[in-house]
Design a protein around this motif. Structure first.
Motif, PDB file in Angstrom:
ATOM      1  N   ASP A  94       7.570  15.600  34.183  1.00 38.73           N
ATOM      2  CA  ASP A  94       8.397  15.127  35.349  1.00 38.73           C
ATOM      3  C   ASP A  94       7.870  16.192  36.189  1.00 38.73           C
ATOM      4  OD1 ASP A  94       9.602  14.012  37.651  1.00 38.73           O
ATOM      5  OD2 ASP A  94      11.151  13.278  36.647  1.00 38.73           O
ATOM      6  N   HIS A  95       6.753  16.357  36.955  1.00 38.21           N
ATOM      7  CA  HIS A  95       6.293  17.208  37.652  1.00 38.21           C
ATOM      8  C   HIS A  95       7.141  17.538  38.851  1.00 38.21           C
ATOM      9  CE1 HIS A  95       3.802  19.489  40.647  1.00 38.21           C
ATOM     10  NE2 HIS A  95       3.528  20.385  39.762  1.00 38.21           N
ATOM     11  N   SER A  96       7.380  16.732  39.668  1.00 38.66           N
ATOM     12  CA  SER A  96       8.168  16.611  41.012  1.00 38.66           C
ATOM     13  C   SER A  96       9.610  17.458  40.781  1.00 38.66           C
ATOM     14  CB  SER A  96       8.466  15.659  41.778  1.00 38.66           C
ATOM     15  OG  SER A  96       8.777  14.607  41.078  1.00 38.66           O
ATOM     16  N   ALA A  97      10.301  16.623  39.606  1.00 36.67           N
ATOM     17  CA  ALA A  97      11.716  17.061  39.129  1.00 36.67           C
ATOM     18  C   ALA A  97      11.794  18.613  38.813  1.00 36.67           C
ATOM     19  CB  ALA A  97      12.107  16.012  38.106  1.00 36.67           C
ATOM     20  N   HIS A  98      10.537  18.788  37.713  1.00 37.85           N
ATOM     21  CA  HIS A  98      10.747  20.359  37.330  1.00 37.85           C
ATOM     22  C   HIS A  98      10.457  21.175  38.493  1.00 37.85           C
ATOM     23  CE1 HIS A  98       9.498  18.532  33.235  1.00 37.85           C
ATOM     24  NE2 HIS A  98      10.584  18.313  33.469  1.00 37.85           N
ATOM     25  N   LEU A  99       9.501  20.883  39.284  1.00 34.93           N
ATOM     26  CA  LEU A  99       9.210  22.013  40.455  1.00 34.93           C
ATOM     27  C   LEU A  99      10.455  22.004  41.213  1.00 34.93           C
ATOM     28  CD1 LEU A  99       6.931  23.371  41.735  1.00 34.93           C
ATOM     29  CD2 LEU A  99       6.372  21.508  43.240  1.00 34.93           C
ATOM     30  N   ALA A 100      11.297  21.041  41.569  1.00 37.60           N
ATOM     31  CA  ALA A 100      12.481  21.352  42.450  1.00 37.60           C
ATOM     32  C   ALA A 100      13.658  22.119  41.851  1.00 37.60           C
ATOM     33  CB  ALA A 100      12.939  19.766  42.689  1.00 37.60           C
ATOM     34  N   SER A 101      13.564  21.662  40.241  1.00 38.25           N
ATOM     35  CA  SER A 101      14.658  22.450  39.588  1.00 38.25           C
ATOM     36  C   SER A 101      14.352  23.879  39.555  1.00 38.25           C
ATOM     37  CB  SER A 101      14.827  22.035  37.990  1.00 38.25           C
ATOM     38  OG  SER A 101      15.279  20.551  38.201  1.00 38.25           O
ATOM     39  N   ILE A 102      13.022  24.352  39.250  1.00 32.07           N
ATOM     40  CA  ILE A 102      12.652  25.703  39.239  1.00 32.07           C
ATOM     41  C   ILE A 102      12.782  26.480  40.550  1.00 32.07           C
ATOM     42  CG2 ILE A 102      10.608  27.361  38.846  1.00 32.07           C
ATOM     43  CD1 ILE A 102       9.584  25.228  36.870  1.00 32.07           C
ATOM     44  N   LYS A 103      12.577  25.907  41.393  1.00 32.70           N
ATOM     45  CA  LYS A 103      12.687  26.295  42.886  1.00 32.70           C
ATOM     46  C   LYS A 103      14.086  26.662  43.402  1.00 32.70           C
ATOM     47  CE  LYS A 103       8.378  24.957  45.257  1.00 32.70           C
ATOM     48  NZ  LYS A 103       7.854  23.854  46.223  1.00 32.70           N
ATOM     49  N   LYS A 104      14.774  25.657  42.734  1.00 29.67           N
ATOM     50  CA  LYS A 104      16.459  26.007  42.942  1.00 29.67           C
ATOM     51  C   LYS A 104      17.018  27.024  42.287  1.00 29.67           C
ATOM     52  CE  LYS A 104      20.698  23.690  42.607  1.00 29.67           C
ATOM     53  NZ  LYS A 104      21.458  22.465  41.797  1.00 29.67           N
ATOM     54  N   LEU A 105      16.274  27.270  41.042  1.00 26.72           N
ATOM     55  CA  LEU A 105      16.906  28.354  40.278  1.00 26.72           C
ATOM     56  C   LEU A 105      16.312  29.799  40.860  1.00 26.72           C
ATOM     57  CD1 LEU A 105      17.048  27.046  36.651  1.00 26.72           C
ATOM     58  CD2 LEU A 105      19.023  27.463  38.145  1.00 26.72           C
ATOM     59  N   LEU A 106      15.282  29.862  41.402  1.00 28.13           N
ATOM     60  CA  LEU A 106      14.467  30.872  41.804  1.00 28.13           C
ATOM     61  C   LEU A 106      15.049  31.439  42.945  1.00 28.13           C
ATOM     62  CD1 LEU A 106      10.357  30.384  41.659  1.00 28.13           C
ATOM     63  CD2 LEU A 106      12.089  31.407  39.907  1.00 28.13           C
ATOM     64  N   HIS A 107      15.972  30.497  43.754  1.00 26.96           N
ATOM     65  CA  HIS A 107      16.636  30.929  45.090  1.00 26.96           C
ATOM     66  C   HIS A 107      18.026  31.353  44.580  1.00 26.96           C
ATOM     67  CE1 HIS A 107      13.444  28.605  47.326  1.00 26.96           C
ATOM     68  NE2 HIS A 107      13.646  29.741  47.994  1.00 26.96           N
TER      69      HIS A 107
ATOM     70  N   ASP B 256      14.342  35.510  33.368  1.00 25.61           N
ATOM     71  CA  ASP B 256      14.535  33.953  33.290  1.00 25.61           C
ATOM     72  C   ASP B 256      13.659  33.462  34.359  1.00 25.61           C
ATOM     73  OD1 ASP B 256      16.324  34.035  31.128  1.00 25.61           O
ATOM     74  OD2 ASP B 256      17.884  34.725  32.183  1.00 25.61           O
ATOM     75  N   ALA B 257      13.885  33.892  35.449  1.00 30.47           N
ATOM     76  CA  ALA B 257      12.866  33.322  36.537  1.00 30.47           C
ATOM     77  C   ALA B 257      11.436  33.178  36.170  1.00 30.47           C
ATOM     78  CB  ALA B 257      13.148  33.940  37.928  1.00 30.47           C
ATOM     79  N   ALA B 258      10.963  34.351  35.807  1.00 32.95           N
ATOM     80  CA  ALA B 258       9.497  34.426  35.345  1.00 32.95           C
ATOM     81  C   ALA B 258       9.238  33.506  34.267  1.00 32.95           C
ATOM     82  CB  ALA B 258       9.230  35.792  34.920  1.00 32.95           C
ATOM     83  N   LYS B 259      10.246  33.231  33.147  1.00 30.91           N
ATOM     84  CA  LYS B 259      10.180  32.529  31.897  1.00 30.91           C
ATOM     85  C   LYS B 259       9.771  31.112  32.435  1.00 30.91           C
ATOM     86  CE  LYS B 259      13.002  34.120  29.142  1.00 30.91           C
ATOM     87  NZ  LYS B 259      13.907  34.334  27.946  1.00 30.91           N
ATOM     88  N   LEU B 260      10.499  30.640  33.288  1.00 29.44           N
ATOM     89  CA  LEU B 260      10.565  29.458  33.967  1.00 29.44           C
ATOM     90  C   LEU B 260       9.171  28.835  34.354  1.00 29.44           C
ATOM     91  CD1 LEU B 260      14.197  28.979  35.485  1.00 29.44           C
ATOM     92  CD2 LEU B 260      13.292  27.866  33.575  1.00 29.44           C
ATOM     93  N   VAL B 261       8.745  29.916  35.140  1.00 31.54           N
ATOM     94  CA  VAL B 261       7.347  29.799  35.726  1.00 31.54           C
ATOM     95  C   VAL B 261       6.490  29.935  34.818  1.00 31.54           C
ATOM     96  CG1 VAL B 261       5.467  30.679  37.461  1.00 31.54           C
ATOM     97  CG2 VAL B 261       8.055  30.747  37.921  1.00 31.54           C
ATOM     98  N   MET B 262       6.562  30.649  33.548  1.00 31.29           N
ATOM     99  CA  MET B 262       5.575  30.598  32.607  1.00 31.29           C
ATOM    100  C   MET B 262       5.670  29.043  31.670  1.00 31.29           C
ATOM    101  SD  MET B 262       6.386  34.051  30.510  1.00 31.29           S
ATOM    102  CE  MET B 262       6.685  35.480  31.714  1.00 31.29           C
ATOM    103  N   LEU B 263       6.765  28.468  31.626  1.00 31.99           N
ATOM    104  CA  LEU B 263       6.925  27.297  31.028  1.00 31.99           C
ATOM    105  C   LEU B 263       6.059  26.155  31.916  1.00 31.99           C
ATOM    106  CD1 LEU B 263      10.499  27.456  30.009  1.00 31.99           C
ATOM    107  CD2 LEU B 263       8.523  27.411  28.164  1.00 31.99           C
ATOM    108  N   TYR B 264       6.332  26.257  33.156  1.00 36.37           N
ATOM    109  CA  TYR B 264       5.644  25.412  34.053  1.00 36.37           C
ATOM    110  C   TYR B 264       4.089  25.397  34.155  1.00 36.37           C
ATOM    111  CZ  TYR B 264       4.225  23.494  38.674  1.00 36.37           C
ATOM    112  OH  TYR B 264       3.278  22.713  39.696  1.00 36.37           O
ATOM    113  N   ALA B 265       3.894  26.638  34.052  1.00 36.81           N
ATOM    114  CA  ALA B 265       2.342  27.006  33.920  1.00 36.81           C
ATOM    115  C   ALA B 265       1.703  26.474  32.695  1.00 36.81           C
ATOM    116  CB  ALA B 265       1.986  28.472  33.962  1.00 36.81           C
ATOM    117  N   LEU B 266       2.469  26.617  31.623  1.00 34.62           N
ATOM    118  CA  LEU B 266       1.780  26.188  30.274  1.00 34.62           C
ATOM    119  C   LEU B 266       1.717  24.408  30.564  1.00 34.62           C
ATOM    120  CD1 LEU B 266       3.631  28.286  27.775  1.00 34.62           C
ATOM    121  CD2 LEU B 266       1.126  28.043  27.938  1.00 34.62           C
ATOM    122  N   ARG B 267       3.026  24.084  30.855  1.00 40.73           N
ATOM    123  CA  ARG B 267       2.906  22.290  30.896  1.00 40.73           C
ATOM    124  C   ARG B 267       1.933  22.070  31.913  1.00 40.73           C
ATOM    125  NH1 ARG B 267       4.995  17.712  29.644  1.00 40.73           N
ATOM    126  NH2 ARG B 267       6.552  18.322  28.248  1.00 40.73           N
ATOM    127  N   TYR B 268       1.890  22.503  33.175  1.00 42.99           N
ATOM    128  CA  TYR B 268       1.128  21.634  34.136  1.00 42.99           C
ATOM    129  C   TYR B 268      -0.038  22.454  34.656  1.00 42.99           C
ATOM    130  CZ  TYR B 268       5.350  19.037  34.537  1.00 42.99           C
ATOM    131  OH  TYR B 268       6.389  17.895  34.258  1.00 42.99           O
TER     132      TYR B 268
END
Length: 578
Positions: A367-380, A388-400
């Motif tokens: 769920d790209h849009s939901a994941h993107l929104a969740s990550i951005k919320k935590l990055l703020h 942990d912020a960087a690892k979330l982006v790593m997971l996003y990078a691998l999936r998408y």
């Protein structure tokens, strides 16, 4: 197949084969770790070993020794150790030497030792195959933190790590008396090379592997790059959680950096062999540990209360008789309350429950849009650690990675604005090269065919009432296919002229690039659910997310060319490949 039992049996043999009497145990750095993983020092001393020495210690070289003592020598058969042992035998510190090597030793080295034994103090030389670290009964490690390197075109074995891994695996097979069929992950040259080398060694040492009919066994060699997700996730079972947040190093946890820690607890030992509470709770989840810690406290308080009134000689005798157990229980309570207290503090301070929930969603849903929104919320959220912020982006990078509208560039921009280090941001690109879609054999994110999540509650610990998903590593699906006879020959071919048709009940899985305690839990669960199968997990190392990313970085040290294919994902971002 129990690697702890195998090592223990060898240690018993080593300490009992020599003549009765007090002994010295002379080891090297690695064999010291092998023994200490399964025996405490007090247990070794009960076997008439009153002194432990290191042959590679400068202090030992300058010591005088005691000629009336017998010396048990337990060393890896390395060139350095052979030279040190020759020096020892030319000027012996002890009256008799019983030499045990942890692996196959060359006949030429035995001859050299004999030539240096001018005083004829060597009474025995044997090979005892314990050249690996027994972590749990079903889990072993070679203790190699960095096993890979790179050329301009591919990731390859570090030569010394390959040699050490071959030796360690041969030792495992000999200690368990297994002569297995070997299968390997077909897209991994690393796995193919290791499989071929193990097969060559087994053929060369065929007399050692002539165990007779004992049922077909299998060695399955996998590559960490096929599942880069599992090592990145926060963990919620006791052993895995301690390793992720505090780091376990050969059963030891360093607590000295924790503010306000007692000076009596700079380091604690977590060993299921020596600690009944840890053995019972090693695979329990966070909430269950909280309940069990409370029970341990209640048990201790009840014992303490029973000793408060000492009014007679009989009371004093009872107290003295139970004092060692009472003292041990007291130390155990303090240790686990301290460890669990620090885990709880870190979970709350760094909002790890919130982080973990998003990690699990990314790893198991599409769920790209939901994941993107969740990550951005935590990055703020400034309470979230940069790691942990960087690892979330790593997971996003691998999936998408292959999604045309992915926003990896903007997420990296947000990391820079948070003040995340260049090193953490480089990890994202290294990870894409190390284990991106081009490097993986399995469809890691095939949600349709793999229901990898089940919702569950963590109960029993104050503040833990969120709903979580339970991630299942790719190894779970691989083992399921193996047990049900669905493991495809083209994806996992056989080394040599053997058939894969027979379903092996004894299975040794080895992961190049490191395993995790989450995968150890998966193997433990399979062994429990399928009692007709006996599965053992081994790896070059046991990773948490920190050590995993360090290994990924190390694989590309000095090689910039490989990561350039990913710079298109990070346009307008200040990324330096130097």
């Amino acid at each position: 197949m129990n690697v702890i039992a195998a090592i223990k049996a060898y240690v018993v043999k080593m300490t009992s084969d020599s003549e009765p009497g007090m002994k010295v145990l002379l080891m090297d750095k690695e064999t010291t770790s092998v023994v200490s993983m399964v025996y405490g020092q007090s247990e070794i001393q009960q076997k008439e070993v009153f002194l432990l020495e290191r042959i590679d210690s400068p202090n030992y070289a300058n010591s005088s020794g005691l000629r009336y003592l017998k010396c048990l020598v337990f060393l890896r058969p390395t060139q350095q150790n052979i030279e040190l042992l020759c020096t020892e035998l030319r000027n012996p510190k002890y009256g008799a030497y019983y030499i045990y090597f942890s692996n196959i030793v060359a006949k030429a080295d035995i001859k050299i030792l004999a030539e240096n034994d001018e005083q004829e103090v060597v009474k025995e030389v044997q090979e005892l195959y314990m050249d690996y670290l027994a972590v749990n009964p079903h889990l072993f490690s070679m203790g190699i933190p960095m096993c890979l390197s790179s050329t301009a075109s591919e990731i390859t074995w570090n030569h010394s790590a390959l040699q050490r891994t071959i030796q360690g695996l041969i030792s495992v097979l000999l200690s368990l008396k297994k002569s297995p069929i070997i299968r390997y992950q077909s897209n991994s040259k690393l796995a193919r090379d290791l499989g071929n080398r193990i097969d060559e060694t087994m053929n060369k040492e065929s007399s050692l592997f002539a165990f007779g009919p004992s049922g077909q066994s299998l060695l399955l060699i996998l590559d960490r790059r096929d599942d880069p997700i599992t090592p990145l996730l926060n963990q919620w079972t006791y052993q895995a959680m301690v390793h992720e947040l505090l780091t376990i190093n050969n059963n030891r946890v360093n607590l000295s950096g924790i503010p306000g820690i007692s000076k009596d607890l700079p380091e604690v030992v977590l060993s299921a062999e020596q600690d009944a509470f840890y053995a019972k709770n090693i695979f329990m989840n966070y909430g269950e540990i909280g309940q069990n810690i409370k029970q341990l406290m209640d048990q201790f308080q009840a014992k303490a209360k029973s000793h408060q009134k000492i009014e007679s000689i009989a009371d004093m005798k009872n107290f003295v008789d139970s004092y060692p157990q009472f003292k041990k229980l007291s130390g155990n309570v303090t240790k686990h309350v301290t460890v669990v207290g620090e885990l709880s503090s870190m979970v709350n301070k760094h909002h790890l429950l919130d982080v973990s929930e998003v990690e699990q969603e990314i790893s198991s849903q599409n769920d790209h849009s939901a994941h993107l929104a969740s990550i951005k919320k935590l990055l703020h959220n400034d309470k979230i650690r940069h790691t942990d912020a960087a690892k979330l982006v790593m997971l996003y990078a691998l999936r998408y990675q292959n999604q045309s509208n992915n926003e990896l560039s903007s997420l990296i921009d947000l990391l820079y604005k948070r003040g995340v280090s260049d090193k953490l941001i480089k990890y994202i690109i290294y990870l894409l090269e190390y284990a991106g879609s081009h490097a993986r054999q399995s469809n890691l994110f095939n949600v349709e065919n793999a229901v990898k999540i089940t919702k569950r509650f963590f109960k029993g610990l104050s503040g833990v009432d969120n709903v979580y998903t339970q991630h299942k590593p790719l190894l779970h699906d691989t083992l399921e296919d193996l047990i049900k006879g669905r493991l495809k020959d083209n994806l996992y071919p056989v080394v040599g002229n053997h058939s894969s048709g027979l379903r092996s009940q004894d299975v040794i899985v080895f992961i190049i690039g490191g395993a995790t305690y989450e995968e150890s839990l998966a193997v433990h669960t399979f062994n429990k659910n399928y009692p007709n199968f006996n599965i053992l997990l081994g790896a070059t190392n046991i990773h948490n997310s920190t050590s995993f990313l360090e290994e990924v970085e190390n694989a590309f040290r000095g090689v910039d060319m490989l990561i350039r294919r990913h710079t298109r994902h990070i346009r307008n971002v200040k990324f330096d490949t130097k």
